[in-house]
Motif scaffolding. Structure first.
Motif, PDB file in Angstrom:
ATOM      1  N   SER A 149       0.841  -1.195   0.000  1.00 43.53           N
ATOM      2  CA  SER A 149       0.000   0.000   0.000  1.00 43.53           C
ATOM      3  C   SER A 149       0.874   1.241   0.000  1.00 43.53           C
ATOM      4  O   SER A 149       1.898   1.281   0.700  1.00 43.53           O
ATOM      5  CB  SER A 149      -0.911   0.015   1.234  1.00 43.53           C
ATOM      6  N   ARG A 150       0.483   2.262  -0.749  1.00 49.95           N
ATOM      7  CA  ARG A 150       1.240   3.516  -0.741  1.00 49.95           C
ATOM      8  C   ARG A 150       1.136   4.200   0.624  1.00 49.95           C
ATOM      9  O   ARG A 150       1.898   5.107   0.931  1.00 49.95           O
ATOM     10  CB  ARG A 150       0.785   4.453  -1.853  1.00 49.95           C
ATOM     11  N   PHE A 151       0.170   3.758   1.465  1.00 51.00           N
ATOM     12  CA  PHE A 151       0.027   4.303   2.813  1.00 51.00           C
ATOM     13  C   PHE A 151       0.617   3.372   3.871  1.00 51.00           C
ATOM     14  O   PHE A 151       0.507   3.626   5.064  1.00 51.00           O
ATOM     15  CB  PHE A 151      -1.456   4.557   3.123  1.00 51.00           C
ATOM     16  N   HIS A 152       1.197   2.258   3.438  1.00 46.72           N
ATOM     17  CA  HIS A 152       1.935   1.318   4.282  1.00 46.72           C
ATOM     18  C   HIS A 152       1.069   0.566   5.296  1.00 46.72           C
ATOM     19  O   HIS A 152       1.606  -0.069   6.201  1.00 46.72           O
ATOM     20  CB  HIS A 152       3.078   2.037   5.010  1.00 46.72           C
ATOM     21  N   SER A 153      -0.249   0.622   5.166  1.00 50.00           N
ATOM     22  CA  SER A 153      -1.120  -0.195   6.011  1.00 50.00           C
ATOM     23  C   SER A 153      -2.481  -0.329   5.345  1.00 50.00           C
ATOM     24  O   SER A 153      -2.868   0.518   4.534  1.00 50.00           O
ATOM     25  CB  SER A 153      -1.285   0.417   7.411  1.00 50.00           C
ATOM     26  N   VAL A 154      -3.197  -1.412   5.696  1.00 51.00           N
ATOM     27  CA  VAL A 154      -4.543  -1.634   5.182  1.00 51.00           C
ATOM     28  C   VAL A 154      -5.444  -2.040   6.343  1.00 51.00           C
ATOM     29  O   VAL A 154      -4.969  -2.446   7.406  1.00 51.00           O
ATOM     30  CB  VAL A 154      -4.570  -2.734   4.094  1.00 51.00           C
ATOM     31  N   ALA A 155      -6.754  -1.924   6.122  1.00 48.22           N
ATOM     32  CA  ALA A 155      -7.731  -2.398   7.098  1.00 48.22           C
ATOM     33  C   ALA A 155      -8.130  -3.814   6.710  1.00 48.22           C
ATOM     34  O   ALA A 155      -8.511  -4.063   5.555  1.00 48.22           O
ATOM     35  CB  ALA A 155      -8.947  -1.480   7.125  1.00 48.22           C
ATOM     36  N   TYR A 156      -8.028  -4.749   7.666  1.00 52.24           N
ATOM     37  CA  TYR A 156      -8.330  -6.154   7.379  1.00 52.24           C
ATOM     38  C   TYR A 156      -9.557  -6.604   8.159  1.00 52.24           C
ATOM     39  O   TYR A 156      -9.610  -6.477   9.384  1.00 52.24           O
ATOM     40  CB  TYR A 156      -7.138  -7.030   7.736  1.00 52.24           C
ATOM     41  N   LEU A 157     -10.550  -7.112   7.435  1.00 55.14           N
ATOM     42  CA  LEU A 157     -11.785  -7.600   8.029  1.00 55.14           C
ATOM     43  C   LEU A 157     -11.699  -9.105   8.258  1.00 55.14           C
ATOM     44  O   LEU A 157     -11.531  -9.882   7.311  1.00 55.14           O
ATOM     45  CB  LEU A 157     -12.968  -7.289   7.106  1.00 55.14           C
ATOM     46  N   GLN A 158     -11.832  -9.518   9.523  1.00 59.26           N
ATOM     47  CA  GLN A 158     -11.838 -10.936   9.830  1.00 59.26           C
ATOM     48  C   GLN A 158     -13.239 -11.522   9.629  1.00 59.26           C
ATOM     49  O   GLN A 158     -13.412 -12.507   8.910  1.00 59.26           O
ATOM     50  CB  GLN A 158     -11.381 -11.172  11.270  1.00 59.26           C
ATOM     51  N   GLN A 159     -14.231 -10.886  10.243  1.00 54.06           N
ATOM     52  CA  GLN A 159     -15.609 -11.344  10.078  1.00 54.06           C
ATOM     53  C   GLN A 159     -16.571 -10.294  10.607  1.00 54.06           C
ATOM     54  O   GLN A 159     -16.311  -9.664  11.627  1.00 54.06           O
ATOM     55  CB  GLN A 159     -15.835 -12.659  10.833  1.00 54.06           C
ATOM     56  N   ILE A 160     -17.686 -10.094   9.899  1.00 59.89           N
ATOM     57  CA  ILE A 160     -18.675  -9.108  10.338  1.00 59.89           C
ATOM     58  C   ILE A 160     -20.010  -9.425   9.666  1.00 59.89           C
ATOM     59  O   ILE A 160     -20.065 -10.094   8.620  1.00 59.89           O
ATOM     60  CB  ILE A 160     -18.204  -7.674   9.988  1.00 59.89           C
ATOM     61  N   TRP A 161     -21.072  -8.964  10.274  1.00 65.00           N
ATOM     62  CA  TRP A 161     -22.397  -9.117   9.688  1.00 65.00           C
ATOM     63  C   TRP A 161     -22.746  -7.938   8.788  1.00 65.00           C
ATOM     64  O   TRP A 161     -23.347  -8.091   7.737  1.00 65.00           O
ATOM     65  CB  TRP A 161     -23.469  -9.237  10.782  1.00 65.00           C
ATOM     66  N   TRP A 162     -22.346  -6.736   9.230  1.00 62.86           N
ATOM     67  CA  TRP A 162     -22.745  -5.489   8.591  1.00 62.86           C
ATOM     68  C   TRP A 162     -21.507  -4.784   8.068  1.00 62.86           C
ATOM     69  O   TRP A 162     -20.724  -4.226   8.838  1.00 62.86           O
ATOM     70  CB  TRP A 162     -23.484  -4.612   9.605  1.00 62.86           C
ATOM     71  N   LEU A 163     -21.298  -4.812   6.759  1.00 61.68           N
ATOM     72  CA  LEU A 163     -20.148  -4.136   6.169  1.00 61.68           C
ATOM     73  C   LEU A 163     -20.557  -2.764   5.669  1.00 61.68           C
ATOM     74  O   LEU A 163     -21.452  -2.636   4.826  1.00 61.68           O
ATOM     75  CB  LEU A 163     -19.590  -4.948   4.995  1.00 61.68           C
ATOM     76  N   GLU A 164     -19.899  -1.741   6.180  1.00 62.85           N
ATOM     77  CA  GLU A 164     -20.176  -0.375   5.729  1.00 62.85           C
ATOM     78  C   GLU A 164     -18.901   0.457   5.789  1.00 62.85           C
ATOM     79  O   GLU A 164     -18.305   0.632   6.851  1.00 62.85           O
ATOM     80  CB  GLU A 164     -21.259   0.273   6.590  1.00 62.85           C
TER      81      GLU A 164
END
Length: 289
Positions: A149-164
């Motif tokens: 990533s050009r920002f050197h980090s990402v958000a990682y989703l393990q598990q969720i019911w409601w993605l927003e």
């Protein structure tokens, strides 16, 4: 060896007088500059080594003024504020060069730059600059450092019911047509013995219902698209929609979102890197969905 080499050079070469016919080297810089304004920046840089006239013309403000966005002053103000990075006596060529670098603003959550060849405005918004439901709950999301990533980090989703995932940007975009993309990846990439691998442990739920992307602008433009997330272990640019800027004298606010809010099933294993805004003519550079 030396006498042999001299023998290959005819005597006429030594005695030839300068040609009375004017050449490109005799071209006035003003004329050379009038030619360069029709070329793109890489071509200008190549011609700068042709001769003295083109070298001088390649630094002319009139040449580089034509390559800068018409509202580049507003862009500088939005990104740099009251900073003295751009002095009043700075050449237009140097301004263009500085704006072609990825320049951070809004607390480092956004980067903007000019495409070196066309001078068109491009932007990237990091996952840190997005409003992600549940991002502070480590049962669902985590921040992962990465060189991908050009920002050197990402958000990682393990598990969720409601993605927003929501975001917005207000910027003095130069006039033109723009396309907005979400840069996403199913699975978590890692390296082992120098080889890139992908952990798909948490990937599930994306084949049941599509993800919905939305885009809206302050002048009433709207776009919606739906896509099933399928490809594993590869960064994909998912096209959310297009918008058009007619008036570059004022800022355009763009709001965008990615949702999958069907709570009949969970979903997980998704990396959210960034949102990309490119001139629509650049879409061929990215994968289409």
């Amino acid at each position: 060896m030396g006498s042999s080499f001299s023998f290959l050079i005819s005597q006429e070469n030594y005695l030839a007088a300068p040609s009375p016919v004017p050449g490109l080297g005799d071209l006035p810089e003003s004329c050379a500059a009038s030619v360069l304004v029709y070329l793109d920046p890489p071509e200008i840089c190549k011609l700068a080594i042709l001769n003295k006239a083109f070298n001088g013309a390649s630094s002319a403000d009139s040449v580089w003024e034509s390559k800068l966005p018409k509202n580049y002053g507003s862009v500088i103000q939005r990104v740099f504020g009251e900073s003295d990075v751009f002095s009043k006596d700075l050449r237009k060529r140097d301004i263009y060069s500085r704006l072609c670098r990825p320049n951070s603003f809004d607390g480092g959550t956004k980067k903007v730059w000019l495409d070196k060849r066309t001078g068109k405005t491009c932007m990237s918004i990091s996952s840190n600059g997005l409003a992600i439901t549940g991002i502070d709950d480590r049962r669902y999301w985590s921040r992962i450092p990465t060189e991908e990533s050009r920002f050197h980090s990402v958000a990682y989703l393990q598990q969720i019911w409601w993605l927003e995932v929501d975001g917005e940007v207000e910027f003095p975009f130069p006039a033109g047509s723009y396309s907005l993309f979400f840069r996403l990846q199913l699975g978590r990439a890692y390296k082992r013995f120098g080889q890139r691998l992908c952990n798909s442990e948490h990937v599930h739920g994306w084949d049941i219902k599509p993800v919905q992307f939305k885009l809206s602008t302050s002048d009433g433009q709207q776009a919606t698209s739906q896509v099933y997330l399928k490809e594993l272990g590869k960064w994909i640019y998912y096209h959310a929609g297009d918008f058009f800027v007619a008036d570059s004298s004022k800022s355009t606010k763009v709001k965008f979102s990615m949702t999958q809010i069907d709570c009949t099933h969970t979903k997980g294993g998704l990396c959210v890197d960034s949102v990309i805004v490119y001139p629509s003519e650049f879409r061929k550079r990215l994968q289409r969905f």
